[in-house]
Design a protein around this motif. Sequence first.
Motif, PDB file in Angstrom:
ATOM      1  N   PHE A 105       3.962  -4.442  -6.624  1.00 24.17           N
ATOM      2  CA  PHE A 105       4.107  -2.691  -6.397  1.00 24.17           C
ATOM      3  C   PHE A 105       4.618  -2.777  -5.121  1.00 24.17           C
ATOM      4  O   PHE A 105       4.365  -1.831  -4.431  1.00 24.17           O
ATOM      5  CB  PHE A 105       2.649  -2.409  -6.447  1.00 24.17           C
ATOM      6  CG  PHE A 105       2.260  -2.155  -7.855  1.00 24.17           C
ATOM      7  CD1 PHE A 105       2.833  -1.281  -8.525  1.00 24.17           C
ATOM      8  CD2 PHE A 105       1.353  -2.997  -8.740  1.00 24.17           C
ATOM      9  CE1 PHE A 105       3.324  -0.760  -9.776  1.00 24.17           C
ATOM     10  CE2 PHE A 105       1.841  -2.459 -10.309  1.00 24.17           C
ATOM     11  CZ  PHE A 105       2.117  -1.069 -10.753  1.00 24.17           C
ATOM     12  N   SER A 106       3.781  -4.279  -3.724  1.00 23.22           N
ATOM     13  CA  SER A 106       3.895  -3.952  -2.519  1.00 23.22           C
ATOM     14  C   SER A 106       5.535  -4.361  -2.550  1.00 23.22           C
ATOM     15  O   SER A 106       5.946  -3.115  -1.522  1.00 23.22           O
ATOM     16  CB  SER A 106       3.153  -5.479  -2.506  1.00 23.22           C
ATOM     17  OG  SER A 106       1.782  -5.243  -2.235  1.00 23.22           O
ATOM     18  N   LEU A 107       6.143  -4.557  -2.161  1.00 23.32           N
ATOM     19  CA  LEU A 107       7.839  -4.300  -1.986  1.00 23.32           C
ATOM     20  C   LEU A 107       7.855  -3.229  -2.561  1.00 23.32           C
ATOM     21  O   LEU A 107       9.883  -2.922  -2.337  1.00 23.32           O
ATOM     22  CB  LEU A 107       7.805  -5.426  -3.367  1.00 23.32           C
ATOM     23  CG  LEU A 107       8.039  -6.851  -2.709  1.00 23.32           C
ATOM     24  CD1 LEU A 107       8.378  -8.294  -3.995  1.00 23.32           C
ATOM     25  CD2 LEU A 107       8.702  -7.518  -1.566  1.00 23.32           C
ATOM     26  N   LYS A 108       7.865  -3.345  -4.032  1.00 23.03           N
ATOM     27  CA  LYS A 108       8.085  -2.037  -4.716  1.00 23.03           C
ATOM     28  C   LYS A 108       7.888  -0.623  -3.183  1.00 23.03           C
ATOM     29  O   LYS A 108       9.089   0.112  -3.073  1.00 23.03           O
ATOM     30  CB  LYS A 108       7.033  -1.388  -6.485  1.00 23.03           C
ATOM     31  CG  LYS A 108       8.534  -0.475  -6.505  1.00 23.03           C
ATOM     32  CD  LYS A 108       8.107  -0.067  -7.951  1.00 23.03           C
ATOM     33  CE  LYS A 108       8.457   1.646  -8.036  1.00 23.03           C
ATOM     34  NZ  LYS A 108       8.137   2.002 -10.035  1.00 23.03           N
ATOM     35  N   TYR A 109       6.789  -0.572  -2.895  1.00 17.47           N
ATOM     36  CA  TYR A 109       6.435   0.856  -1.662  1.00 17.47           C
ATOM     37  C   TYR A 109       6.714   0.657  -0.804  1.00 17.47           C
ATOM     38  O   TYR A 109       7.330   0.623   0.066  1.00 17.47           O
ATOM     39  CB  TYR A 109       4.907  -0.124  -1.754  1.00 17.47           C
ATOM     40  CG  TYR A 109       4.661   0.819  -0.009  1.00 17.47           C
ATOM     41  CD1 TYR A 109       4.456   2.512  -0.820  1.00 17.47           C
ATOM     42  CD2 TYR A 109       4.501   0.198   1.086  1.00 17.47           C
ATOM     43  CE1 TYR A 109       3.675   2.816   0.255  1.00 17.47           C
ATOM     44  CE2 TYR A 109       4.403   1.365   2.141  1.00 17.47           C
ATOM     45  CZ  TYR A 109       3.522   2.761   1.250  1.00 17.47           C
ATOM     46  OH  TYR A 109       3.406   4.068   2.655  1.00 17.47           O
ATOM     47  N   LEU A 110       7.512  -0.819   0.061  1.00 25.45           N
ATOM     48  CA  LEU A 110       8.480  -1.222   1.018  1.00 25.45           C
ATOM     49  C   LEU A 110       9.285  -1.155   0.625  1.00 25.45           C
ATOM     50  O   LEU A 110      10.442  -0.218   1.841  1.00 25.45           O
ATOM     51  CB  LEU A 110       8.159  -2.834   1.410  1.00 25.45           C
ATOM     52  CG  LEU A 110       6.858  -3.264   1.639  1.00 25.45           C
ATOM     53  CD1 LEU A 110       6.854  -4.993   1.917  1.00 25.45           C
ATOM     54  CD2 LEU A 110       6.266  -3.076   2.943  1.00 25.45           C
ATOM     55  N   ILE A 111       9.710  -0.965  -0.364  1.00 29.32           N
ATOM     56  CA  ILE A 111      11.808  -0.748  -0.444  1.00 29.32           C
ATOM     57  C   ILE A 111      12.301   0.755  -0.335  1.00 29.32           C
ATOM     58  O   ILE A 111      12.136   1.239  -0.042  1.00 29.32           O
ATOM     59  CB  ILE A 111      11.847  -1.570  -1.669  1.00 29.32           C
ATOM     60  CG1 ILE A 111      12.232  -3.360  -1.165  1.00 29.32           C
ATOM     61  CG2 ILE A 111      13.639  -0.726  -1.478  1.00 29.32           C
ATOM     62  CD1 ILE A 111      12.463  -3.864  -2.969  1.00 29.32           C
ATOM     63  N   ARG A 112      10.941   1.572  -1.164  1.00 28.71           N
ATOM     64  CA  ARG A 112      10.898   2.733  -1.044  1.00 28.71           C
ATOM     65  C   ARG A 112      10.983   3.400  -0.406  1.00 28.71           C
ATOM     66  O   ARG A 112      11.932   4.844  -0.123  1.00 28.71           O
ATOM     67  CB  ARG A 112       9.870   3.212  -2.199  1.00 28.71           C
ATOM     68  CG  ARG A 112      10.286   3.439  -3.813  1.00 28.71           C
ATOM     69  CD  ARG A 112       8.575   3.384  -4.993  1.00 28.71           C
ATOM     70  NE  ARG A 112       7.889   4.250  -4.533  1.00 28.71           N
ATOM     71  CZ  ARG A 112       8.865   5.500  -5.803  1.00 28.71           C
ATOM     72  NH1 ARG A 112       9.168   5.096  -6.527  1.00 28.71           N
ATOM     73  NH2 ARG A 112       8.370   6.811  -5.295  1.00 28.71           N
ATOM     74  N   ASN A 113      10.335   2.609   1.043  1.00 28.51           N
ATOM     75  CA  ASN A 113       9.879   3.372   1.777  1.00 28.51           C
ATOM     76  C   ASN A 113      10.279   3.131   3.145  1.00 28.51           C
ATOM     77  O   ASN A 113      10.803   3.528   3.819  1.00 28.51           O
ATOM     78  CB  ASN A 113       8.493   3.784   2.557  1.00 28.51           C
ATOM     79  CG  ASN A 113       7.364   4.549   1.560  1.00 28.51           C
ATOM     80  OD1 ASN A 113       7.108   5.273   1.510  1.00 28.51           O
ATOM     81  ND2 ASN A 113       6.824   3.981   0.641  1.00 28.51           N
ATOM     82  N   GLU A 114      11.819   2.201   2.606  1.00 28.65           N
ATOM     83  CA  GLU A 114      12.625   1.331   3.578  1.00 28.65           C
ATOM     84  C   GLU A 114      12.100   1.113   4.845  1.00 28.65           C
ATOM     85  O   GLU A 114      12.013   1.032   6.103  1.00 28.65           O
ATOM     86  CB  GLU A 114      13.966   2.680   3.591  1.00 28.65           C
ATOM     87  CG  GLU A 114      14.541   3.207   2.977  1.00 28.65           C
ATOM     88  CD  GLU A 114      15.203   3.769   3.280  1.00 28.65           C
ATOM     89  OE1 GLU A 114      15.178   4.907   4.791  1.00 28.65           O
ATOM     90  OE2 GLU A 114      16.970   4.789   2.506  1.00 28.65           O
ATOM     91  N   ILE A 115      10.786   0.170   5.034  1.00 28.99           N
ATOM     92  CA  ILE A 115      10.477  -0.537   5.639  1.00 28.99           C
ATOM     93  C   ILE A 115      11.395  -2.036   6.124  1.00 28.99           C
ATOM     94  O   ILE A 115      10.985  -2.361   6.688  1.00 28.99           O
ATOM     95  CB  ILE A 115       8.652  -0.355   5.691  1.00 28.99           C
ATOM     96  CG1 ILE A 115       8.168   0.955   5.167  1.00 28.99           C
ATOM     97  CG2 ILE A 115       8.570  -1.763   6.292  1.00 28.99           C
ATOM     98  CD1 ILE A 115       7.189   1.130   4.513  1.00 28.99           C
ATOM     99  N   ILE A 116      11.912  -2.655   4.059  1.00 27.63           N
ATOM    100  CA  ILE A 116      12.162  -3.746   5.043  1.00 27.63           C
ATOM    101  C   ILE A 116      13.642  -3.748   5.100  1.00 27.63           C
ATOM    102  O   ILE A 116      14.318  -2.447   4.327  1.00 27.63           O
ATOM    103  CB  ILE A 116      11.576  -4.868   3.634  1.00 27.63           C
ATOM    104  CG1 ILE A 116      11.826  -4.159   2.867  1.00 27.63           C
ATOM    105  CG2 ILE A 116      10.263  -4.835   3.852  1.00 27.63           C
ATOM    106  CD1 ILE A 116      12.348  -4.408   1.684  1.00 27.63           C
TER     107      ILE A 116
END
Length: 197
Positions: A105-116
């Motif tokens: 869920f952490s990675l999904k959030y980071l990818i969806r919000n283009e943080i990484i």
Amino acid sequence: MLYQKIFSKEYLMNFLLLAIPISYILGNLVLNINIIILIVTSLVFYNHKIFSYKFSPIDKVIILFFSYILLNGIINNFFNFPANSNNNFILVKSILFMRFLLLYFSLKYLIRNEIIDLKKIFIFYSIIVLFVCVDIIIQYIFGYDLFGFEATARRFSGPFGDELVSGAFIQRFFIFPLFALILFSKIKKGQFLDFSF
């Protein structure tokens, strides 16, 4: 400013993700510490936002899968192995396994919000995989790898030293160099692949 950029949330999250293949090479303990720091940092920075969206069918299947693992751990711990129920070894392992659900869920959030920065991650992971492959080839040819580790029998460890896990590493990370070419190269009319990053 450079100082602000280095100590920004985005920079730290990208750094922790970039460190995963290096952590894998350094050993299980370092890898697990890196993953835990990544999860805790995500929860501290973004807290409830990580879970504040409508779950997709895949999310629900993944939650169901991890719920099954936890339930199975509880049943095995208290009913199938009553003699060992005092130390709760199986239950503890099942609970600790839940970190991968939080990681998802952490990675999904980071990818969806283009943080990484996926481009940097794919390129860096690809470089590490190619380095491990070259190191193993050198070990095969010369009997020693770049770090001075000697080849043992018919298996080659490369930068992993005594641990014969180089094949498992390549198996887990080969997808990055494979798809980096497709995802980040530009196909123009009359040309093949243009590798201008």
